[in-house]
Design a protein around this motif. Structure first.
Motif, PDB file in Angstrom:
ATOM      1  N   LEU A 268      -3.220  -4.663   9.330  1.00 59.47           N
ATOM      2  CA  LEU A 268      -3.188  -5.935  10.224  1.00 59.47           C
ATOM      3  C   LEU A 268      -3.228  -5.901  11.158  1.00 59.47           C
ATOM      4  CD1 LEU A 268      -5.564  -8.687  10.831  1.00 59.47           C
ATOM      5  CD2 LEU A 268      -4.000  -9.529   9.920  1.00 59.47           C
ATOM      6  N   ALA A 269      -1.359  -5.405  11.636  1.00 59.50           N
ATOM      7  CA  ALA A 269      -0.404  -5.470  12.612  1.00 59.50           C
ATOM      8  C   ALA A 269      -0.889  -3.884  13.107  1.00 59.50           C
ATOM      9  CB  ALA A 269       0.688  -5.325  12.138  1.00 59.50           C
ATOM     10  N   ALA A 270      -1.263  -2.585  12.967  1.00 57.25           N
ATOM     11  CA  ALA A 270      -1.980  -1.679  13.119  1.00 57.25           C
ATOM     12  C   ALA A 270      -2.886  -2.213  13.881  1.00 57.25           C
ATOM     13  CB  ALA A 270      -2.058  -0.373  12.113  1.00 57.25           C
ATOM     14  N   ALA A 271      -3.814  -2.836  13.358  1.00 55.72           N
ATOM     15  CA  ALA A 271      -5.282  -3.340  14.097  1.00 55.72           C
ATOM     16  C   ALA A 271      -5.152  -4.087  15.357  1.00 55.72           C
ATOM     17  CB  ALA A 271      -5.787  -4.047  12.987  1.00 55.72           C
ATOM     18  N   TRP A 272      -3.987  -4.867  15.354  1.00 57.32           N
ATOM     19  CA  TRP A 272      -3.473  -5.436  16.806  1.00 57.32           C
ATOM     20  C   TRP A 272      -2.625  -4.390  17.500  1.00 57.32           C
ATOM     21  CZ3 TRP A 272      -3.906  -8.437  20.759  1.00 57.32           C
ATOM     22  CH2 TRP A 272      -2.754  -7.932  20.817  1.00 57.32           C
ATOM     23  N   ALA A 273      -2.138  -3.679  16.846  1.00 54.23           N
ATOM     24  CA  ALA A 273      -1.507  -2.347  18.308  1.00 54.23           C
ATOM     25  C   ALA A 273      -2.555  -1.889  18.766  1.00 54.23           C
ATOM     26  CB  ALA A 273      -0.538  -1.061  17.080  1.00 54.23           C
ATOM     27  N   LEU A 274      -3.861  -1.060  17.908  1.00 49.99           N
ATOM     28  CA  LEU A 274      -5.146  -0.479  18.515  1.00 49.99           C
ATOM     29  C   LEU A 274      -5.713  -1.888  19.161  1.00 49.99           C
ATOM     30  CD1 LEU A 274      -6.532   0.999  14.849  1.00 49.99           C
ATOM     31  CD2 LEU A 274      -5.624   2.331  17.077  1.00 49.99           C
ATOM     32  N   TYR A 275      -5.802  -2.553  18.681  1.00 47.56           N
ATOM     33  CA  TYR A 275      -6.511  -3.290  20.212  1.00 47.56           C
ATOM     34  C   TYR A 275      -5.847  -3.863  21.393  1.00 47.56           C
ATOM     35  CZ  TYR A 275      -9.083  -7.878  21.738  1.00 47.56           C
ATOM     36  OH  TYR A 275      -9.365  -8.132  22.918  1.00 47.56           O
ATOM     37  N   ARG A 276      -4.337  -3.750  21.471  1.00 45.39           N
ATOM     38  CA  ARG A 276      -3.375  -3.455  22.441  1.00 45.39           C
ATOM     39  C   ARG A 276      -4.163  -2.655  22.913  1.00 45.39           C
ATOM     40  NH1 ARG A 276       2.222  -4.504  21.468  1.00 45.39           N
ATOM     41  NH2 ARG A 276       2.662  -4.431  23.866  1.00 45.39           N
ATOM     42  N   ARG A 277      -4.663  -1.535  22.942  1.00 42.64           N
ATOM     43  CA  ARG A 277      -4.603  -0.265  24.304  1.00 42.64           C
ATOM     44  C   ARG A 277      -5.831   0.290  23.241  1.00 42.64           C
ATOM     45  NH1 ARG A 277       0.232  -0.249  21.260  1.00 42.64           N
ATOM     46  NH2 ARG A 277       2.077   0.441  22.717  1.00 42.64           N
ATOM     47  N   ARG A 278      -6.787  -0.595  23.697  1.00 45.21           N
ATOM     48  CA  ARG A 278      -7.921   0.126  23.844  1.00 45.21           C
ATOM     49  C   ARG A 278      -8.537   0.036  25.037  1.00 45.21           C
ATOM     50  NH1 ARG A 278     -12.073   0.287  19.357  1.00 45.21           N
ATOM     51  NH2 ARG A 278     -14.434  -0.222  20.070  1.00 45.21           N
ATOM     52  N   ARG A 279      -9.377   0.743  25.234  1.00 47.29           N
ATOM     53  CA  ARG A 279     -10.090   0.853  26.262  1.00 47.29           C
ATOM     54  C   ARG A 279     -11.438   0.379  25.951  1.00 47.29           C
ATOM     55  NH1 ARG A 279     -12.011   4.885  27.761  1.00 47.29           N
ATOM     56  NH2 ARG A 279     -11.786   5.806  25.836  1.00 47.29           N
ATOM     57  N   SER A 280     -11.782  -0.300  27.306  1.00 49.65           N
ATOM     58  CA  SER A 280     -13.331  -0.980  26.809  1.00 49.65           C
ATOM     59  C   SER A 280     -14.164  -0.116  27.208  1.00 49.65           C
ATOM     60  CB  SER A 280     -13.048  -2.625  28.385  1.00 49.65           C
ATOM     61  OG  SER A 280     -12.013  -3.095  28.444  1.00 49.65           O
ATOM     62  N   GLU A 281     -13.902   0.784  27.874  1.00 52.84           N
ATOM     63  CA  GLU A 281     -15.176   1.813  27.892  1.00 52.84           C
ATOM     64  C   GLU A 281     -15.699   2.774  26.509  1.00 52.84           C
ATOM     65  OE1 GLU A 281     -12.313   2.196  29.866  1.00 52.84           O
ATOM     66  OE2 GLU A 281     -12.872   1.416  31.544  1.00 52.84           O
ATOM     67  N   SER A 282     -14.181   2.469  25.881  1.00 54.83           N
ATOM     68  CA  SER A 282     -14.750   3.006  23.820  1.00 54.83           C
ATOM     69  C   SER A 282     -15.363   2.544  23.398  1.00 54.83           C
ATOM     70  CB  SER A 282     -13.379   2.385  23.362  1.00 54.83           C
ATOM     71  OG  SER A 282     -13.359   1.777  23.088  1.00 54.83           O
ATOM     72  N   ALA A 283     -17.002   1.152  23.954  1.00 54.88           N
ATOM     73  CA  ALA A 283     -17.393   0.519  22.632  1.00 54.88           C
ATOM     74  C   ALA A 283     -18.836   1.701  23.145  1.00 54.88           C
ATOM     75  CB  ALA A 283     -18.131  -0.312  23.951  1.00 54.88           C
ATOM     76  N   GLY A 284     -19.196   1.785  22.112  1.00 55.89           N
ATOM     77  CA  GLY A 284     -20.352   3.321  21.237  1.00 55.89           C
ATOM     78  C   GLY A 284     -19.740   4.386  21.170  1.00 55.89           C
ATOM     79  N   GLU A 285     -18.750   4.388  21.297  1.00 56.84           N
ATOM     80  CA  GLU A 285     -17.771   6.031  20.726  1.00 56.84           C
ATOM     81  C   GLU A 285     -18.411   5.922  19.047  1.00 56.84           C
ATOM     82  OE1 GLU A 285     -14.520   7.082  23.064  1.00 56.84           O
ATOM     83  OE2 GLU A 285     -15.583   6.936  24.543  1.00 56.84           O
ATOM     84  N   VAL A 286     -18.581   7.354  18.950  1.00 54.47           N
ATOM     85  CA  VAL A 286     -18.401   6.966  17.252  1.00 54.47           C
ATOM     86  C   VAL A 286     -16.402   6.872  16.587  1.00 54.47           C
ATOM     87  CG1 VAL A 286     -17.979   8.392  15.138  1.00 54.47           C
ATOM     88  CG2 VAL A 286     -20.193   8.678  16.812  1.00 54.47           C
TER      89      VAL A 286
END
Length: 685
Positions: A268-286
């Motif tokens: 869950l901590a790793a998921a939060w770390a990924l979400y903090r840096r997730r680009r909005s443009e990544s929607a739709g990518e594999v």
């Protein structure tokens, strides 16, 4: 006045629960069916469904072991998609991120929403179960508390893993694939490698050992968790020991759920770390995380190289290049390289969402091909000594050997004493020592039949549960392998035959056996010269006991098992009788189910005789089972008789595993006489 930063938004929380009420509402309805069914039974029967409260605890634990992980695996993915699905649509991402809620607030609120939707069905089912337990008078708070804690741990872990996968991917289809890959990839990869090792290693059969199964939580929890129930023992008037009331119920290895819950916190901590840096443009990518894309590309290439390479080799290369029972290294390496490159391009197309992935791919393709060849050569070289592995007797708890002879068998025995185990290990070593010679016979195509040695090693506690070896020994018309002589000696060994014949009625063969009692027997395939038909004879308890003692004397003299590895079919048919002795036993067994009850089961062992079994044959004559009106026929004598009656020459092969037929009916082409064979006329008439 300073504004406050809120990490939880109740409006969004309520909105999530309201929007997805069919999901948690439908799951709650399905979960409620079980306690409602128990309530209906209680009303219909008018009495408690269980004997006491500890039986209810046992049922709780069974549900925790088998039902909760499987349900949470699927339901956790659905709940994660419900609360995080907006990340997979560009417009939705823009809308959510424009709300007056920080990313921390969105993460915490969606996390609590998803966990709530997962727990609501369990809460409804649990509450109804408690009410039914109270009504039936079997409510047990300790077992219920342990079950609740287990459900909370499983729920948290599975939702945490689903949340992590949500932020790794950019569309729901990729999420579904990655989520189940995440949970089963380790077990699947181990199975793939074991299959490849099987292709290269003589005698090594593909068997999933579960070495890295802890990385596949659903499989690991289901296998490692168990329920131990201790019962009161009652001595019955007839001498049998029965099971009384339950004294205690224990959830074995329940601490593993807590370990996975802690792992869920890390994920869950790793998921939060990924979400903090997730680009909005990544929607739709594999794959939504940039540094994970090479891992995905080469991971797909690796799995494709092993799975696809093995398939290509089987389809196009095995019949052409393979000369023995093991794969040829060079053709397999080429097939793995080709399949790995195909997997590399497939993964690249998924990442780029385009077919134009060939430009600039030379380095990646070359690296994939070289890696596939290197993996193939490494496994073929066997630096770990898997093929030549012969364990020490002290390492083993038991060995189960299955001997399939050229004409007879199978003979199956499980030995636990070091001396008996060592005899089986010596036979294995003899087969391995002739590995190259046996492969040459296979490659020449001159063999006319096959003998087999199948081994199952049960290692002592603290090691892998079981290791398997399957050896095929070709038999040609020329000089026979030395391994065949060693296997023939093993087949006639007293300890081996004792286990092979009486194993099903001993503690060594049945770990849950409490007592075995001989109850009678039966002898079939006795030839009546007057009626020219076969008949059977029931044995009294005294007669069965006498024959049992005679069989054991023959076993100790090494008379059983001597026909299994006879090379000559004529010699086998002249030595093997059609007669079968059946001994009947009543076994008191201990149930392996949740209540560990004892029960009685009937068991029949069938014993085949040969001319070598002198003690048993003499006992049959002394008991009057064999006389002028009831004769024994060997296979050769039987077929000579049938050939005489039918007048049809034999044109095929005799099946030594077939049972003799009653009466005088003979099928065309099924009877034969060996050239020069003479049958005793006094025996037939």
């Amino acid at each position: 006045m300073r504004s406050k930063t809120s990490y939880f938004n109740p409006t969004l929380f309520k909105k999530n629960l309201a929007r997805f009420w069919p999901l948690w509402g439908g799951a709650s309805f399905i979960g409620a069916l079980f306690p409602l069914y128990l309530l209906a039974l209680l009303i219909h029967e008018g009495r408690p469904l269980l004997d006491n409260r500890l039986e209810a605890t046992s049922l709780y634990y069974d549900a925790l072991i088998y039902a909760v992980p499987a349900v949470s695996l699927v339901y956790g993915a659905l709940c994660a998609l419900a609360v995080w699905g907006w990340l997979y649509n560009t417009r939705s991402v823009g809308m959510y991120h424009s709300l007056p809620i920080t990313r921390k607030g969105l993460f915490a609120t969606s996390l609590l929403s998803g966990l709530s939707m997962m727990l609501i069905p369990y809460a409804v089912t649990g509450a109804l179960t408690i009410l039914v337990s109270l009504a039936a008078g079997v409510f047990e708070p300790v077992g219920l508390l342990v079950t609740i804690l287990g459900v909370l741990g499983d729920t948290f872990f599975y939702f945490a893993t689903a949340t992590l996968v949500v932020f790794v991917t950019g569309n729901p289809f990729a999420f579904a694939a990655f989520y189940f890959i995440f949970h089963f990839l380790a077990a699947f990869a181990e199975w793939l490698v074991s299959r490849l090792m099987t292709a290269f290693y003589f005698g090594v059969e593909a068997a999933y050992g579960g070495v890295v199964e802890f990385l596949s939580p659903t499989m690991y929890l289901t296998r490692m968790l168990s329920v131990y129930t201790e019962h009161e023992e009652l001595l019955m008037p007839d001498g049998w020991i029965d099971r009384g009331r339950i004294l205690s119920v224990t959830l074995v290895n329940g601490w593993l759920i807590a370990v996975y819950a802690l792992a869920g916190a890390v994920l869950l901590a790793a998921a939060w770390a990924l979400y903090r840096r997730r680009r909005s443009e990544s929607a739709g990518e594999v794959v939504a995380v940039g540094w994970m894309k090479p891992i995905f590309r080469y991971g797909v290439a690796f799995c494709a190289a092993i799975a696809g390479g093995s398939l290509l080799y089987t389809l196009f290369c095995r019949d052409i290049f393979q000369t023995g029972t093991t794969a040829s290294t060079v053709p397999m390496a080429v097939c793995m390289a080709v399949a790995g490159v195909l997997g590399y391009y497939i993964a690249s197309m998924l990442l780029a969402k385009s077919l134009q992935v060939f430009r600039g791919s030379a380095k990646g393709v070359l690296g994939t091909a070289v890696a596939a060849v290197a993996v193939c050569c490494l496994i073929a070289a066997d630096p770990w000594g898997v093929e030549a592995w012969v364990p020490e007797a002290g390492e083993l708890e038991s060995v189960t050997a299955r001997l399939y002879g050229i004409h007879g068998g199978p003979a199956v025995a499980t030995l636990e004493d070091p001396a008996g185990i060592q005899k089986i290990l010596d036979a294995q070593a003899a087969v391995i020592a002739e590995r190259d010679a046996l492969e040459r016979i296979w490659g020449s195509g001159l063999h006319r039949s096959t003998a087999q040695l199948h081994l199952t090693f049960r290692l002592k506690e603290g090691r892998s549960s079981a290791v398997y070896r399957y050896y095929d020994i070709p038999v040609s018309d020329g000089e026979q392998p030395e391994a065949l002589r060693v296997l023939a000696a093993l087949a006639a060994d007293p300890a081996f035959q004792e286990s092979s014949i009486f194993g099903d009625v001993t503690v060594q063969g049945r770990k849950n056996l409490r007592e075995a009692r001989l109850t009678g027997g039966y002898v079939d395939s006795l030839y009546n010269p007057e009626t020219q038909s076969y008949e059977g004879l029931d044995l009294t308890l005294e007669q069965a006991g006498t024959l049992e003692e005679a069989v054991r004397r023959d076993i100790q003299a090494g008379n059983f098992g001597r026909t299994i590895f006879l090379v000559s079919g004529e010699e086998y048919d002249q030595a093997a009788y059609n007669l079968h002795i059946q001994l009947n036993y009543a076994l008191e067994l201990q149930d392996s189910g949740p209540n560990w009850d004892s029960y009685v089961q009937n068991e029949t062992i069938s014993i085949r005789l040969s001319t070598y079994c002198t003690e048993t044959l003499k006992a049959l004559e002394d008991l009057g089972v064999l006389n002028e009106g009831r004769k024994l026929l060997t296979h050769a004598e039987q077929h000579a008789l049938e050939s005489r009656e039918a007048g049809v020459p034999f044109e095929g092969d005799y099946d030594p595993y077939s049972f003799p037929r009653s009466g005088s009916a003979v099928y065309p082409g099924d009877a034969y006489v060996y050239p020069g064979e003479e049958v005793d006329a006094a025996l037939l008439h």
